[in-house]
Scaffold this active site. Structure first.
Site, PDB file in Angstrom:
ATOM      1  N   TYR A   1      -1.388  -0.556  10.285  1.00  0.00           N
ATOM      2  CA  TYR A   1      -1.653  -1.036   8.919  1.00  0.00           C
ATOM      3  C   TYR A   1      -0.411  -0.823   8.041  1.00  0.00           C
ATOM      4  CZ  TYR A   1      -3.671  -1.162   4.219  1.00  0.00           C
ATOM      5  OH  TYR A   1      -3.922  -1.442   2.898  1.00  0.00           O
TER       6      TYR A   1
ATOM      7  N   SER B   1       0.831  -1.216   0.000  1.00  0.00           N
ATOM      8  CA  SER B   1       0.000   0.000   0.000  1.00  0.00           C
ATOM      9  C   SER B   1       0.857   1.254   0.000  1.00  0.00           C
ATOM     10  CB  SER B   1      -0.879   0.017   1.259  1.00  0.00           C
ATOM     11  OG  SER B   1      -1.620   1.228   1.314  1.00  0.00           O
TER      12      SER B   1
HETATM   13  P1  NDP Z   1     -11.682  -5.749  -0.094  1.00  0.00           P
HETATM   14  O1  NDP Z   1     -12.150  -5.599   1.302  1.00  0.00           O
HETATM   15  O2  NDP Z   1     -12.659  -5.668  -1.202  1.00  0.00           O
HETATM   16  O3  NDP Z   1     -10.901  -7.118  -0.266  1.00  0.00           O
HETATM   17  C1  NDP Z   1     -10.175  -7.730   0.746  1.00  0.00           C
HETATM   18  C2  NDP Z   1     -10.065  -9.192   0.416  1.00  0.00           C
HETATM   19  O4  NDP Z   1      -9.273  -9.811   1.417  1.00  0.00           O
HETATM   20  C3  NDP Z   1     -11.419  -9.876   0.373  1.00  0.00           C
HETATM   21  O5  NDP Z   1     -11.481 -10.716  -0.751  1.00  0.00           O
HETATM   22  C4  NDP Z   1     -11.423 -10.685   1.651  1.00  0.00           C
HETATM   23  O6  NDP Z   1     -12.113 -11.906   1.441  1.00  0.00           O
HETATM   24  C5  NDP Z   1      -9.946 -10.967   1.843  1.00  0.00           C
HETATM   25  N1  NDP Z   1      -9.616 -11.319   3.207  1.00  0.00           N
HETATM   26  C6  NDP Z   1      -9.714 -10.574   4.329  1.00  0.00           C
HETATM   27  N2  NDP Z   1      -9.360 -11.289   5.401  1.00  0.00           N
HETATM   28  C7  NDP Z   1      -9.031 -12.521   4.939  1.00  0.00           C
HETATM   29  C8  NDP Z   1      -8.601 -13.719   5.557  1.00  0.00           C
HETATM   30  N3  NDP Z   1      -8.423 -13.811   6.880  1.00  0.00           N
HETATM   31  N4  NDP Z   1      -8.362 -14.786   4.772  1.00  0.00           N
HETATM   32  C9  NDP Z   1      -8.544 -14.713   3.443  1.00  0.00           C
HETATM   33  N5  NDP Z   1      -8.956 -13.626   2.806  1.00  0.00           N
HETATM   34  C10 NDP Z   1      -9.193 -12.533   3.553  1.00  0.00           C
HETATM   35  O7  NDP Z   1     -10.551  -4.647  -0.266  1.00  0.00           O
HETATM   36  P2  NDP Z   1      -9.428  -4.417  -1.394  1.00  0.00           P
HETATM   37  O8  NDP Z   1      -9.720  -5.177  -2.606  1.00  0.00           O
HETATM   38  O9  NDP Z   1      -9.278  -2.959  -1.480  1.00  0.00           O
HETATM   39  O10 NDP Z   1      -8.122  -4.999  -0.665  1.00  0.00           O
HETATM   40  C11 NDP Z   1      -7.234  -5.909  -1.283  1.00  0.00           C
HETATM   41  C12 NDP Z   1      -5.818  -5.584  -0.848  1.00  0.00           C
HETATM   42  O11 NDP Z   1      -5.473  -4.293  -1.321  1.00  0.00           O
HETATM   43  C13 NDP Z   1      -5.594  -5.558   0.670  1.00  0.00           C
HETATM   44  O12 NDP Z   1      -4.381  -6.229   0.970  1.00  0.00           O
HETATM   45  C14 NDP Z   1      -5.479  -4.073   0.976  1.00  0.00           C
HETATM   46  O13 NDP Z   1      -4.654  -3.857   2.104  1.00  0.00           O
HETATM   47  C15 NDP Z   1      -4.834  -3.571  -0.296  1.00  0.00           C
HETATM   48  N6  NDP Z   1      -4.996  -2.152  -0.539  1.00  0.00           N
HETATM   49  C16 NDP Z   1      -6.243  -1.589  -0.711  1.00  0.00           C
HETATM   50  C17 NDP Z   1      -6.366  -0.231  -0.944  1.00  0.00           C
HETATM   51  C18 NDP Z   1      -7.690   0.434  -1.117  1.00  0.00           C
HETATM   52  O14 NDP Z   1      -7.735   1.689  -1.156  1.00  0.00           O
HETATM   53  N7  NDP Z   1      -8.804  -0.283  -1.281  1.00  0.00           N
HETATM   54  C19 NDP Z   1      -5.172   0.629  -1.032  1.00  0.00           C
HETATM   55  C20 NDP Z   1      -3.926  -0.060  -0.863  1.00  0.00           C
HETATM   56  C21 NDP Z   1      -3.854  -1.400  -0.620  1.00  0.00           C
HETATM   57  P3  NDP Z   1     -13.068 -12.642   2.504  1.00  0.00           P
HETATM   58  O15 NDP Z   1     -13.659 -11.583   3.394  1.00  0.00           O
HETATM   59  O16 NDP Z   1     -14.072 -13.323   1.637  1.00  0.00           O
HETATM   60  O17 NDP Z   1     -12.163 -13.599   3.194  1.00  0.00           O
END
Ligand code: NDP
Length: 245
Positions: free
Chosen positions: A155, A142
């Site tokens: 974070y 990030s």
């Molecule tokens: P979402 O919340 O849409 O996606 C997060 C994903 O992570 C979901 O598919 C969720 O699936 C999964 N997840 C969370 N906890 C677990 C777990 N314990 N085991 C397996 N899967 C897990 O957000 P984003 O798509 O934005 O996030 C994706 C990545 O991008 C993250 O690492 C985030 O830190 C990073 N990011 C996001 C930014 C933003 O502005 N959105 C900016 C910079 C980085 P489920 O709940 O079904 O398990």
């Protein structure tokens, strides 16, 4: 092997946001995608959409805090598609808050998902990549780790731990393996919905609505790194809104 076509790509956190968009984009370009997350009904629906579109997808329940689930994800890739070319460590959570709030359980959860989840992925995939003589780790970190701001200290720390880990991995990897970190800025996903502090959540939601980029932009960035020729290792990519400070 270069390009995306034919590569077997496992993605954690594939049930929504960046993971989902990346899976759709890579599958459209001929990758065989292996989807992992906890919300399996969403994975089933995504796999059905990919298949209906002529692509190939498999899915399994993955909680990245459970080491065995990462082993299952990697095993599924090999069973269904015979190999694993790329592991995208994308699963992540961001229940950010001021340190004074002492939300220690949220801190632990971020370490468990954002850092240990990536470590478990490495533990599952590295021996497979070594046996194949090739493989690619793509870890989603990030811009929170590049420009440190209040409320996001833990974070950002987990994301920068993955950045450091990835560079160490790259140095140990040798000629056959590739390691990429992608640092997205604000992306239009549900990510900020889990922020517990109402005021922090409201600020982040307002910023998201004002200038966040679509998750497909991150998918394109990941696809770019994957598509390079085998000897070309794209290590560090930042993709953020033009309007982000
Ligand atoms: P979402 O919340 O849409 O996606 C997060 C994903 O992570 C979901 O598919 C969720 O699936 C999964 N997840 C969370 N906890 C677990 C777990 N314990 N085991 C397996 N899967 C897990 O957000 P984003 O798509 O934005 O996030 C994706 C990545 O991008 C993250 O690492 C985030 O830190 C990073 N990011 C996001 C930014 C933003 O502005 N959105 C900016 C910079 C980085 P489920 O709940 O079904 O398990």
């Amino acid at each position: 092997m270069s390009g995306v076509d034919g590569k077997v790509v496992a993605i954690t956190g594939a049930s929504s946001g960046i993971g989902e968009a990346t899976a759709l984009l890579l599958a459209e370009r001929g990758a065989k995608v292996v989807l992992g997350a906890r919300r399996t009904e969403r994975l089933r629906d995504l796999a059905d959409r990919i298949t209906a579109n002529g692509g190939q997808a498999a899915w399994t329940a993955v909680d990245v805090t459970r080491r065995a689930d990462l082993a299952t994800l990697v095993a599924l890739a090999r069973e269904r598609f015979g190999r694993l070319d790329v592991l995208v460590g994308n699963a992540g959570i961001g229940p950010v808050s001021p340190l004074d709030d002492l939300r220690v359980e949220d801190w632990e959860a971020m370490v468990d998902v954002n850092l240990k989840g990536v470590l478990y992925g490495i533990a599952a995939a590295l021996p497979v990549f070594r046996a194949q003589g090739s493989g690619h780790f793509v870890n989603v970190v990030s811009t929170a780790g590049l420009r440190i701001v209040p409320n996001q200290a833990v974070y950002a720390a987990t994301k920068n731990a993955v950045r450091t880990l990835s560079e160490g991995l790259r140095q140990e990897a040798g000629a056959g393996l590739r390691v990429t970190v992608v640092s997205p800025g604000f992306v239009r996903t549900d990510f900020v919905d889990s922020v517990p502090d109402q005021q922090v959540r409201a600020e982040l939601t307002a910023a998201k609505e004002e200038f966040a980029i679509p998750p497909e932009a991150v998918g394109e960035t990941i696809a770019f790194a994957i598509a390079q020729p085998a000897a070309v290792d794209v290590n560090d990519l930042v993709v953020r809104p033009t309007a982000q400070g």
